[in-house]
Design a protein around this motif. Structure first.
Motif, mmCIF file in Angstrom:
data_model
loop_
_atom_site.group_PDB
_atom_site.id
_atom_site.type_symbol
_atom_site.label_atom_id
_atom_site.label_comp_id
_atom_site.label_asym_id
_atom_site.label_seq_id
_atom_site.Cartn_x
_atom_site.Cartn_y
_atom_site.Cartn_z
ATOM 1 N N ASP A 133 55.146 -57.063 58.216
ATOM 2 C CA ASP A 133 54.709 -57.897 59.337
ATOM 3 C C ASP A 133 53.252 -58.332 59.212
ATOM 4 O O ASP A 133 52.749 -59.076 60.071
ATOM 5 N N TYR A 134 52.592 -57.877 58.171
ATOM 6 C CA TYR A 134 51.147 -58.112 57.998
ATOM 7 C C TYR A 134 50.905 -59.412 57.232
ATOM 8 O O TYR A 134 51.640 -59.751 56.292
ATOM 9 N N GLU A 190 41.253 -49.989 62.834
ATOM 10 C CA GLU A 190 41.107 -51.107 63.749
ATOM 11 C C GLU A 190 42.167 -52.184 63.547
ATOM 12 O O GLU A 190 42.403 -52.995 64.456
ATOM 13 N N ILE A 191 42.821 -52.216 62.365
ATOM 14 C CA ILE A 191 43.845 -53.244 62.159
ATOM 15 C C ILE A 191 45.216 -52.786 62.631
ATOM 16 O O ILE A 191 46.165 -53.569 62.648
ATOM 17 N N LEU A 192 45.333 -51.505 63.003
ATOM 18 C CA LEU A 192 46.624 -50.957 63.425
ATOM 19 C C LEU A 192 46.810 -51.125 64.926
ATOM 20 O O LEU A 192 45.959 -50.681 65.718
ATOM 21 N N PRO A 193 47.916 -51.719 65.352
ATOM 22 C CA PRO A 193 48.217 -51.755 66.778
ATOM 23 C C PRO A 193 48.410 -50.344 67.322
ATOM 24 O O PRO A 193 48.743 -49.421 66.577
ATOM 25 N N PRO A 194 48.206 -50.151 68.620
ATOM 26 C CA PRO A 194 48.376 -48.804 69.204
ATOM 27 C C PRO A 194 49.764 -48.239 68.929
ATOM 28 O O PRO A 194 50.769 -48.933 69.019
ATOM 29 N N LYS A 195 49.799 -46.972 68.567
ATOM 30 C CA LYS A 195 51.025 -46.209 68.326
ATOM 31 C C LYS A 195 51.886 -46.767 67.186
ATOM 32 O O LYS A 195 53.061 -46.439 67.073
ATOM 33 N N SER A 196 51.316 -47.591 66.328
ATOM 34 C CA SER A 196 52.086 -48.128 65.202
ATOM 35 C C SER A 196 51.963 -47.208 63.992
ATOM 36 O O SER A 196 50.992 -46.454 63.857
ATOM 37 N N PHE A 256 55.093 -52.097 58.495
ATOM 38 C CA PHE A 256 53.815 -52.678 58.914
ATOM 39 C C PHE A 256 53.368 -53.747 57.923
ATOM 40 O O PHE A 256 52.928 -54.832 58.319
#
Length: 298
Positions: free
Chosen positions: A193-194, A178-184, A190
């Motif tokens: 940028d987190y 759920e914390i991952l943007p789509p297609k990332s 990651f």
């Protein structure tokens, strides 16, 4: 007459088994390695309470250590850190004969530190310990065994990594999907940028800093697993974490996505370059042959 080279090795566990397997290149050495491995696996089962032998620990120790045979392995007793601190039988030493050299494997609780103090010229320990103790922290991370020596300050220690043994499990990124943007991708970029909590084992804080690089961690706060549950459960609750994986099945059981393998947790052969000898070179050739992909040439 062959020269004897003393080599520091772990007293138990996967790293010692990896060392024994690497030296099992003759029938005699393979038989000794099998004997040591089976003995220590049995004793581990005893310590965990899974096996209940008829003889007490001192009787078993006397049975294992045949001092009348110079080539027989020797064992010793240590206090285990489990509840009640039971006595545990661990490896002490053995001599293995090869054409070029006699290798005397000597058990140490901290082989890496025994090399740092010049007690030994050669030794085996986990690559993790090198990262935790002497690898310099830099903005960019480190991703392989081959990168380690460039991060060791020669003013700090004379120890260098010679090769890995291939007994690899990985420090791996894992996250709640759920914390991952789509297609990332779940990778170092990651994390860079987190902003938020990153769940790790407390003992691996400096290792994770070295592996990810300080630039990735500007807006990251380390948190640690609660005592008791699986580490993967704490990572699932946090959302993002780093933990050792072999198959990743437990992480998936907790609904986690597996990401980048950040660094191999691997047993490595190390050398104190100030103690280098011709006989030590023969040992290095036995261990780090040309077929070993992680071999380094220093």
């Amino acid at each position: 007459m062959t020269e004897t080279v003393r080599v520091a090795v772990p007293r138990k566990g996967r790293p010692l088994e990896a060392v024994l397997e690497r030296f099992a290149t003759t029938d005699e050495a393979a038989a000794v390695a099998d004997e040591i491995t089976s003995t220590l696996r049995f004793e581990k089962s005893v310590t965990k309470g899974h096996t209940h032998p008829d003889h007490d620990v001192y009787e078993r120790l006397a049975e294992y250590s045949d001092l009348t045979h110079s080539a027989a392995p020797e064992y010793t007793l240590l206090r285990d850190d489990r509840e009640g601190m039971p006595r545990r039988i661990v490896f002490d030493s053995v001599e293995l004969e090869f054409d070029e050299v006699t290798i005397h494997l000597v058990g140490r609780e901290e082989p890496f530190r025994a090399l740092r103090t010049h007690e030994f010229g050669l030794g085996f320990d986990s690559a993790d310990l090198v990262l935790e103790e002497v690898v310099k922290l830099r903005p960019d991370g480190i991703g392989s065994i081959a990168d380690i020596n460039a991060r060791i300050d020669p003013m700090d220690t004379d120890v260098r990594v010679v090769s890995g043994l291939g007994d690899t499990v990985y420090h791996t990124l894992m996250a709640d999907p759920e914390i991952l943007p789509p297609k990332s991708d779940l990778d170092r970029d990651f994390v860079a940028d987190y902003a938020g909590d990153l769940c790790i084992s407390p003992r691996y804080e400096r290792l994770v800093e070295a592996v990810l690089g300080t630039r990735c961690l500007d807006e990251v706060e380390f948190v640690y697993p609660d005592e008791g549950p699986e580490e993967e459960a704490s990572i699932a609750e946090t959302g993002l974490g780093v933990y050792l994986t072999m198959t990743g099945s437990t992480a998936r059981d907790f609904g986690l996505v597996l990401g980048e393998h950040l660094f191999p947790s691997e047993t490595v052969l190390m050398e104190n370059v100030a103690e280098a000898t011709e006989a030590a070179e023969a040992v290095k050739e036995i261990v780090a042959g040309p077929e070993l992909e992680t071999a380094l040439r220093i």
